[in-house]
Design an enzyme around this catalytic site. Structure first.
Site, mmCIF file in Angstrom:
data_model
loop_
_atom_site.group_PDB
_atom_site.id
_atom_site.type_symbol
_atom_site.label_atom_id
_atom_site.label_comp_id
_atom_site.label_asym_id
_atom_site.label_seq_id
_atom_site.Cartn_x
_atom_site.Cartn_y
_atom_site.Cartn_z
ATOM 1 C CG ASP A 26 20.146 -1.759 -0.405
ATOM 2 O OD1 ASP A 26 20.990 -1.485 0.458
ATOM 3 O OD2 ASP A 26 19.285 -2.643 -0.256
ATOM 4 N NE ARG A 93 -1.175 9.234 4.883
ATOM 5 C CZ ARG A 93 -0.766 8.353 3.987
ATOM 6 N NH1 ARG A 93 0.482 8.401 3.543
ATOM 7 N NH2 ARG A 93 -1.574 7.424 3.516
ATOM 8 C CD GLU A 178 9.034 4.695 -0.652
ATOM 9 O OE1 GLU A 178 9.236 5.170 0.480
ATOM 10 O OE2 GLU A 178 8.462 3.613 -0.832
ATOM 11 C CB SER A 194 3.182 6.080 -3.302
ATOM 12 O OG SER A 194 2.252 5.231 -2.637
ATOM 13 C CG LEU A 195 -0.625 2.619 -4.526
ATOM 14 C CD1 LEU A 195 -1.998 2.082 -4.175
ATOM 15 C CD2 LEU A 195 0.410 1.511 -4.438
#
Length: 338
Positions: A26, A93, A178, A194-195
Site C-alpha cells: 500500500d 540466498r 522496507e 533490514s533490521l
C-alpha cells in the site's frame, strides 16, 4: 507537517511468502500515485527455506539452521547443494533458492527437505525452540523427522527512492524501512540487514523531519494530494479470486526465475485485470489493497522486463549473465504527470 512512510513491503503479491497479510504494498502504491520515484522494483528477495505444509503459513526456517549443520535433501533423500555451489547449504540466498527450484523441477516435487536429525537433540531443541514448537504443531519432530521446505517471497529490496536523510522527491514526505529504497542492499540483501536499515533510516527520518519543522515554524502547508478512483461503482467482481490469480501469476511468471515470454504474459494479464479493477470504488479495504497489489505487481514486471541481465536476486534465464556495461545502474519509475 511531515509524513513518514514506514509501511513495509509487498510480499503478498506472491502466492508463497513469509510476509504478513498486511504486506500488500500500500505504501509503495500510494507514494507512486502521489508522484514519488520508485527504484529497483525488480529486486525481490526469495528466502530459500520456509516451512511447506498445505494450509499452513509459510513460517521461516532461518538459515541459521543450515549454519548449524542442516542439510538440504530432495525427495529421494539425496543431498543436492554441493553440485550447485562450492559452499553448498551456506551459499547465498538467491543461489540456494534457485538450486531448490531446479531440484523441485527435476524431481517433480512441491518441496525439498532440511535434515537436522544428525544434530544432538538437546542442542537442537535449545537452539531452535520456536521452530521446534511450530513443526511439532504439525506433527513434525525436528530431531527425528525431515522438515519440508520451499522458497518464498521474503523482502522487497526496491521501494520509494530516498536520500540519506530518508527524504523522498515529494516535499515533506519521508520513507524508511522496507518501503524505502536506500541503496544499502544493492541487488541482494544479507540476513538481518533490514533490521539495521530500519533502525538507522527510521532514526534519520524522525530526526530530520523534526529538525526541518523546527527550522520552519512559520511554514505554510498548503500541499495536498487529490486522487480520484473514478466514477465507476463496484460491479460483479470476485476480489478474492482476482487476488489469488494475481499471486499465482506473480509466483509462476515473475518469481525466482524469469524470462521475456513469461514476463510479457504477466504484464498482459495484469493490464487486463487493471482495466476493470482500477476505476472501481470499494466499501472495504480488500478492494483498495487489490488495486495497490495490481499497481505494485505491474511495476515489478515492467522493471524485470527492462533489466535484461541477471544480477543479485533478479535472475533471468534468457539473460543469465551480469552485464555491467549496460546494466550497472538503477531503474527508476515515476508516474507521468497528467
Amino acid at each position: 507537517k511531515r509524513t513518514i512512510r514506514a509501511t513495509g513491503g509487498c510480499g503478498q503479491v506472491y502466492r508463497e511468502t513469509t510476509n504478513p497479510d498486511v504486506a500488500t504494498g500500500d505504501g509503495l502504491a500510494m507514494a507512486y500515485r502521489a508522484g514519488a520515484a520508485l527504484q529497483d522494483m525488480e529486486f525481490m528477495q526469495f528466502h530459500p527455506t520456509t516451512l511447506y505444509i498445505a494450509g499452513a503459513v509459510r513460517f521461516l526456517i532461518t538459515e541459521t539452521v543450515r549454519g548449524e549443520g542442516g542439510i538440504l535433501r530432495n525427495k529421494k533423500g539425496e543431498r543436492f547443494m554441493p553440485k550447485y555451489h562450492p559452499q553448498a547449504e551456506l551459499a547465498p540466498r538467491d543461489v540456494v533458492s534457485q538450486s531448490i527450484l531446479k531440484e523441485m523441477q527435476k524431481t517433480d516435487q512441491t518441496h525439498v527437505y532440511i535434515d537436522v536429525r544428525h544434530i544432538p537433540k538437546e542442542r537442537l531443541y535449545a537452539r531452535f525452540p520456536k521452530i521446534r514448537e511450530i513443526c511439532a504443531s504439525f506433527g513434525i519432530d525436528i530431531a527425528r523427522d525431515l522438515i519440508p521446505v520451499r522458497p518464498s517471497a521474503h523482502y522487497m529490496i526496491g521501494g520509494v527512492k530516498v536520500n540519506r536523510f530518508s527524504r523522498t522527491a515529494i516535499k515533506q514526505l519521508y520513507a524508511c524501512g522496507e518501503v524505502a529504497c536506500t541503496g544499502m542492499h544493492g541487488a541482494n540483501r544479507l540476513g538481518s540487514n533490514s533490521l539495521l536499515e530500519g533502525l538507522v533510516t527510521g532514526y534519520m527520518a524522525g530526526t530530520d523531519s523534526s529538525k526541518s519543522i523546527q527550522r520552519s515554524k512559520r511554514e505554510q502547508f498548503p500541499y495536498t494530494i487529490q486522487e480520484f478512483a473514478g466514477g465507476s461503482k463496484i460491479s460483479w467482481l470476485d476480489l478474492n479470486d482476482i487476488g489469488n490469480s494475481l499471486k499465482s501469476l506473480m509466483w509462476r511468471d515473475v518469481g525466482i526465475e524469469r524470462d521475456e515470454k513469461h514476463l510479457l504474459e504477466a504484464e498482459e494479464m495484469i493490464e487486463m485485470w487493471c482495466s476493470y479493477v482500477m476505476d472501481k470504488e470499494f466499501a472495504n479495504p480488500t478492494g483498495w489493497e487489490l488495486q495497490n497489489m495490481l499497481l505494485v505487481s505491474r511495476l515489478i514486471v515492467i522493471c524485470a522486463r527492462k533489466r535484461r541481465e541477471s544480477r543479485g536476486v533478479h535472475h533471468r534465464y534468457d539473460y543469465p549473465k551480469t552485464e555491467d556495461t549496460h546494466w550497472k545502474k538503477h531503474i527508476t519509475m515515476k508516474k507521468a504527470k497528467s
